[in-house]
Design an enzyme around this catalytic site. Structure first.
Site, PDB file in Angstrom:
ATOM      1  N   ILE A  61       0.872  -1.170   0.000  1.00 56.71           N
ATOM      2  CA  ILE A  61       0.000   0.000   0.000  1.00 56.71           C
ATOM      3  C   ILE A  61       0.904   1.214   0.000  1.00 56.71           C
ATOM      4  CG2 ILE A  61      -0.183  -0.041   2.524  1.00 56.71           C
ATOM      5  CD1 ILE A  61      -2.966   1.171   2.278  1.00 56.71           C
ATOM      6  N   SER A  62       0.623   2.188  -0.847  1.00 53.56           N
ATOM      7  CA  SER A  62       1.539   3.318  -1.032  1.00 53.56           C
ATOM      8  C   SER A  62       1.618   4.198   0.202  1.00 53.56           C
ATOM      9  CB  SER A  62       1.097   4.167  -2.226  1.00 53.56           C
ATOM     10  OG  SER A  62       1.192   3.435  -3.423  1.00 53.56           O
ATOM     11  N   GLN A  63       2.721   4.903   0.332  1.00 52.37           N
ATOM     12  CA  GLN A  63       2.917   5.917   1.363  1.00 52.37           C
ATOM     13  C   GLN A  63       1.766   6.932   1.284  1.00 52.37           C
ATOM     14  OE1 GLN A  63       6.309   8.239   0.382  1.00 52.37           O
ATOM     15  NE2 GLN A  63       6.412   9.333   2.348  1.00 52.37           N
TER      16      GLN A  63
END
Length: 675
Positions: A61-63
């Protein structure tokens, strides 16, 4: 126990707003969406860390900042339709769903897509659709999109995604030649044919895997095995080759039968990429014969002047010639209709009509309006026979235009410089009076009246056309094509409720102008007007070529020459079709059906605007890119495209053309083309 709400507020303040993200709707969405619900329970303590986190299927899951940064760059707004490539956990889609009207998200891994879908349901988010598939192809059924965001890095921006942007739409994705080191780019669609691209932040994303991205093994492009008939194809030429239907010989009945799929249309419009190519004429003749003979079409209308084509119409329908009629098509460009290919169709139509009742005979009509002088004379000649007093009035009214009959464009210049339309009132009055006496005139000869009325209508429209020439190219072009459409409508009305027409005109007239540079300039055309009036009952078929020879002039009113056609430009539709002949297409001439639902894979890729070549009666190879190419969207212009890889010039009936060769014996009986 964690106070996730407080952590979200801190995340927004310290990680996102402090780094320059200020969109209030976006910040509120980030505060509202529980990031902890989109990761595994074991990782929830780290939900609001300033970093990407692992999720199922070995993905991440992206920053949070990157999620916010990409959404802000895409300028997602209230009411937008958004496409996300790479659903992942579903978190970014959920954030966008708090702002946009509808979010479509694609995930190539079924496990992740299913997990994301369940999370949306659990959180009561009902404006997200998720599917499993190849994100590099986009979601054409839901296009166009106001914003597209790709959460994976590709070697470049796929054309398939560009094509699915709405005008003004924004696409944000990581792009780079390395699998894990990219820069964010933002592509904005400025109009139907143009895109701007900005290079922004350095980033590192997982690879975008799919047809137009990276392969599973990191190679580019995605491999496409060719040792199976059902193997996927990746290049546009390969897709064209796969969908192409080989065209037989022109004289084979199977050629015309290939176009039976359009036989239910009210109007079938047949184009050409130049006004001087033999294969285009012969193909249109074969299609026309089929539609006339097998499907009941009785109107053949062409981009030609009404009085000239009326001479041929009398010939093919076995009506006596007018005693005072001149041989047709004596002015530039004579070869456009005085050629062997068209003469052969004229002969066939006369033979076809020989054993038929007059009401069942197929006729020829001209749609164009350049015959100002001939049309004036035709109206007066008709009235001399049926109403001498009206003929006297016509001479008085048309006298205003008489000085300009040889140079009508000069009339337009004078009318503009004097500040008023000198002859408009007179020519309009002439048409109105003719129509008011219609019932009386029809009693004498309905067909002769229709011919005279059309000539009077042509004079009225031509007067307006020549004035419009000095107000701008778009206005005069529109006046001309509106006249052609009006004439076609008149023919269909006169033919009755079941009447159907075949139209011969240049691609620039029959390909829907709304999907070319013409539309950007404010120009419309015959094909657009037909589509607006009849929808799917107007079938448009374009024609194209890569190279060969063409009959054309180097300038207006110059002699015809047989010229070499330069090979098509690299970024053009023509080059893609030429390359298809080397990618396994079944023949060097073929038909590609462009209708929705037939070959959607190739149709989708052809939706990307490309250059398209247009050669008229004047050809300037030295400035070809500027003079003869324009941006267009082929599947939106045409319902089908007939391809002839190498073509030859038409054979003119006049022996004076440069490079025309021996034309002796072209027609045993020179009527109705004889000098």
């Amino acid at each position: 126990m964690h106070d996730f709400r407080s952590e979200r507020e801190t995340m927004v303040r310290r990680q996102i707003a402090a780094r320059g993200v200020h969109d209030p709707l976006l910040l509120e969405a980030m505060r509202s969406v529980p990031r902890e619900r989109f990761i595994d329970e074991a990782m929830q303590d780290y939900a609001y860390e300033d970093s990407p986190l692992p999720i199922a299927a070995g993905q991440t899951i992206s920053q949070p900042y990157i999620v916010a940064r990409m959404i802000e760059l895409a300028r997602v707004q209230t009411g937008d339709r958004v496409l996300e490539i790479g659903a992942g956990s579903g978190y970014a889609a959920a954030v966008m769903a708090h702002i946009a009207a509808q979010v479509y998200t694609i995930e190539r891994l079924q496990q992740l897509a299913e997990l994301a879908g369940r999370r949306f349901i659990d959180l009561g988010i009902d404006n997200i659709e998720v599917r499993t598939g190849d994100g590099t192809r986009g979601w054409p059924d839901a296009a166009p999109f106001d914003a597209i965001i790709a959460a994976a890095g590709g070697p470049d921006v796929p054309d398939a995604l560009r094509a699915q942007l709405a005008i003004g739409g924004r696409l944000v994705m990581p792009v780079g030649e390395s699998l894990h080191h990219q820069r964010l780019v933002r592509v904005t669609r400025t109009d139907e044919f143009r895109f701007s691209q900005e290079s922004l932040d350095h980033v590192a994303f997982v690879p975008l895997i799919g047809t137009y991205g990276w392969a599973e093994d990191g190679s580019r492009p995605m491999p496409s095995p060719r040792d199976r008939d059902d193997a996927p194809v990746t290049s546009l030429p390969a897709k064209i080759a796969r969908a192409a239907e080989a065209l037989p010989d022109f004289d084979d009945a199977a050629f015309g039968a290939m176009f039976d799929r359009f036989a239910d249309a009210r109007v079938v419009l047949l184009g050409e990429a130049s006004h001087g190519t033999s294969e285009f004429y012969r193909a249109r003749a074969a299609i026309t014969r089929r539609l006339v003979e097998r499907h009941g079409f009785r109107i053949v209308a062409a981009e030609a002047d009404w009085p000239d084509m009326a001479v041929l119409d009398r010939h093919v329908r076995h009506r006596p010639p007018r005693a005072d009629a001149d041989p047709p098509f004596q002015r530039f460009p004579t070869w456009m209709w005085r050629n062997r290919e068209f003469a052969a169709l004229v002969d066939w139509m006369r033979t076809f009509n020989a054993e038929r009742a007059p009401a069942d005979r197929a006729g020829l009509s001209g749609l164009d309006l350049y015959s100002l002088g001939a049309s004036i004379r035709a109206v007066i000649d008709y009235l001399d026979d049926v109403d001498p007093e009206a003929a006297r009035v016509a001479r008085e009214r048309y006298a205003c235009l008489t000085p300009w009959m040889r140079e009508p464009a000069e009339y337009g210049r004078i009318a503009m410089s004097s500040g008023h339309a000198r002859c408009e009132e007179a020519v309009v009055a002439m048409l109105v009076e003719l129509m008011e006496k219609r019932r009386r005139y029809v009693e004498s000869d309905g067909e002769d009246f229709f011919d005279a009325a059309q000539n009077a209508r042509l004079v009225k429209n031509a007067e307006r056309y020549y004035r419009a020439m000095y107000r701008g190219a778009a206005e005069s072009w529109n006046q001309r094509d509106r006249h052609m459409f009006e004439t076609l409508q008149q023919l269909l009305v006169a033919g009755g409720s079941d009447a159907r027409a075949v139209v011969w005109a240049h691609n620039s007239h029959i390909g829907d102008a709304r999907h070319t540079e013409m539309g950007m300039r404010g120009e419309l055309n015959l094909g657009q007007l037909c589509k607006e009036r009849w929808g799917k009952d107007a079938a448009t078929i374009g024609f194209g070529t890569h190279a060969g020879t063409v009959a054309a002039a180097s300038d207006w009113d110059e002699p015809m020459e047989v010229m070499d056609v330069r090979v098509s430009l690299r970024d053009s539709y023509e080059r893609a079709f030429h390359d298809a002949t080397r990618e396994g297409a079944k023949a060097t001439r073929f038909l590609l059906d462009l209708r929705e639902g037939v070959h959607d894979a190739v149709r989708e890729e052809l939706q990307v605007p490309r250059l398209e070549r247009f050669i008229g009666v004047v050809y300037r190879p030295g400035t070809e890119r500027f003079s003869h190419y324009a941006q267009a969207v082929l599947p939106a212009q045409f319902d089908a495209y007939a391809w002839f890889d190498e073509t030859t010039a038409v054979a003119p009936l006049d022996a004076t053309a440069r490079g025309a060769g021996d034309v002796s014996g072209a027609l045993p009986d020179t009527y109705p083309f004889g000098l």
